[in-house]
Enzyme design. Structure first.
Site, mmCIF file in Angstrom:
data_model
loop_
_atom_site.group_PDB
_atom_site.id
_atom_site.type_symbol
_atom_site.label_atom_id
_atom_site.label_comp_id
_atom_site.label_asym_id
_atom_site.label_seq_id
_atom_site.Cartn_x
_atom_site.Cartn_y
_atom_site.Cartn_z
ATOM 1 C CE1 TYR A 46 -4.101 6.415 25.393
ATOM 2 C CE2 TYR A 46 -1.920 5.471 24.912
ATOM 3 C CZ TYR A 46 -2.702 5.882 26.018
ATOM 4 O OH TYR A 46 -2.631 5.829 27.213
ATOM 5 C CG HIS A 104 -7.628 2.602 28.067
ATOM 6 N ND1 HIS A 104 -7.490 3.208 27.109
ATOM 7 C CD2 HIS A 104 -6.758 3.275 29.009
ATOM 8 C CE1 HIS A 104 -6.574 4.319 27.072
ATOM 9 N NE2 HIS A 104 -6.155 4.354 28.377
#
Length: 274
Positions: A46, A104
């Protein structure tokens, strides 16, 4: 409030931080903390861990009252790289530990997700994280990491929204004692705010369509992670935890799901993350 399989507790609704960046991102995270959010969800990819850390330092909320989740990227699945990724996240955040670290994506073509999860277990033993989990894992991926490490992930964070309710995967997580967290819980570009299945309970409860959808997640045992940079919407989203849908309303919203309901080509069996 949810209780994880490692005995830790966390609030019902978290705050997603993608793609909040820069000073505007810092400000949005600060207002989320002011509104009452105590779970902040970020990831290496991110590219906003530093912003989250700055928001924590600006906020009056004590660090020990905030649950921080981050995620290691696909390029860090090798054991030493996974550990290094967690250490770098701590430096970026400016904290000595996080509360939860996730793998992730499984990146199946590389086949190192078991190694990556084992590295997170090692990080937990070192005190770098309190809990460990995964994101976007299928039932078979989960069984592989559990069999190999003897550790059941505390969380599996997956795409969940009315067009993609993931009933089977939510049930699979629950059967294994794993909490489902939902990313993009409102459906991003395809929210079902004008659907009768959403509007009818909204009218009955005097709530917004977004609040109804978040209450639908909670009614299914899913922890949603909505994102908004608007303070009023942040407060509205958090207030959804006080709503309760009827069983028939939960069923009607779930029935909005469709085979092509994914927001993008994010099939864990084929998607690859750098």
């Amino acid at each position: 409030m949810f209780t994880l399989n490692d005995g830790r507790h966390l609030p019902s609704i978290g705050f997603g931080t993608y793609p909040l960046r820069g000073q505007d991102g810092v400000g949005a995270i600060v207002t989320a903390l002011d509104a009452g959010y105590r779970v902040l969800d970020t990831a290496v990819n991110y590219e906003n861990e530093r912003e989250l850390g700055e928001a924590l330092r600006r906020s009056v909320v004590p660090r020990e009252d905030v649950w921080i989740t981050t995620k290691i990227p696909g390029r860090a699945h090798e054991h030493s790289r996974a550990v290094a990724a967690v250490e770098e996240s701590l430096r970026a955040l400016g904290v000595d530990h996080v509360d939860l670290v996730l793998v992730h994506w499984p990146n199946p073509s590389e086949g190192r997700y078991v190694e990556a999860f084992d590295a997170l277990v090692h990080c937990r033993e070192r005190g770098l994280t309190r809990s460990v989990g995964v994101s976007n894992f299928t039932a078979s991926h989960l069984d592989e990491v559990i069999a190999a490490t003897g550790v059941t992930p505390a969380v599996n964070q997956i795409e969940v929204h009315p067009l993609f309710p993931q009933a089977e995967m939510v049930a699979s997580n629950a059967q294994r004692g794993i909490l489902t967290q939902g990313w993009s819980p409102l459906g991003k570009g395809a929210p079902q705010y004008d659907s009768p299945a959403v509007l009818e309970p909204a009218e009955r409860l005097g709530a917004t369509p977004a609040q109804v959808i978040l209450a639908w997640h909670l009614g299914r045992g899913v922890m949603p992670l909505p994102k908004s940079a608007t303070p009023s919407r942040q407060r509205e989203n958090l207030a959804a935890q006080d709503l309760e849908l009827l069983p028939k309303e939960l069923t009607a919203i779930t029935a909005l799901g469709r085979p092509d309901g994914r927001l993008f080509d994010g099939d864990p069996l084929t998607h690859e993350e750098r």
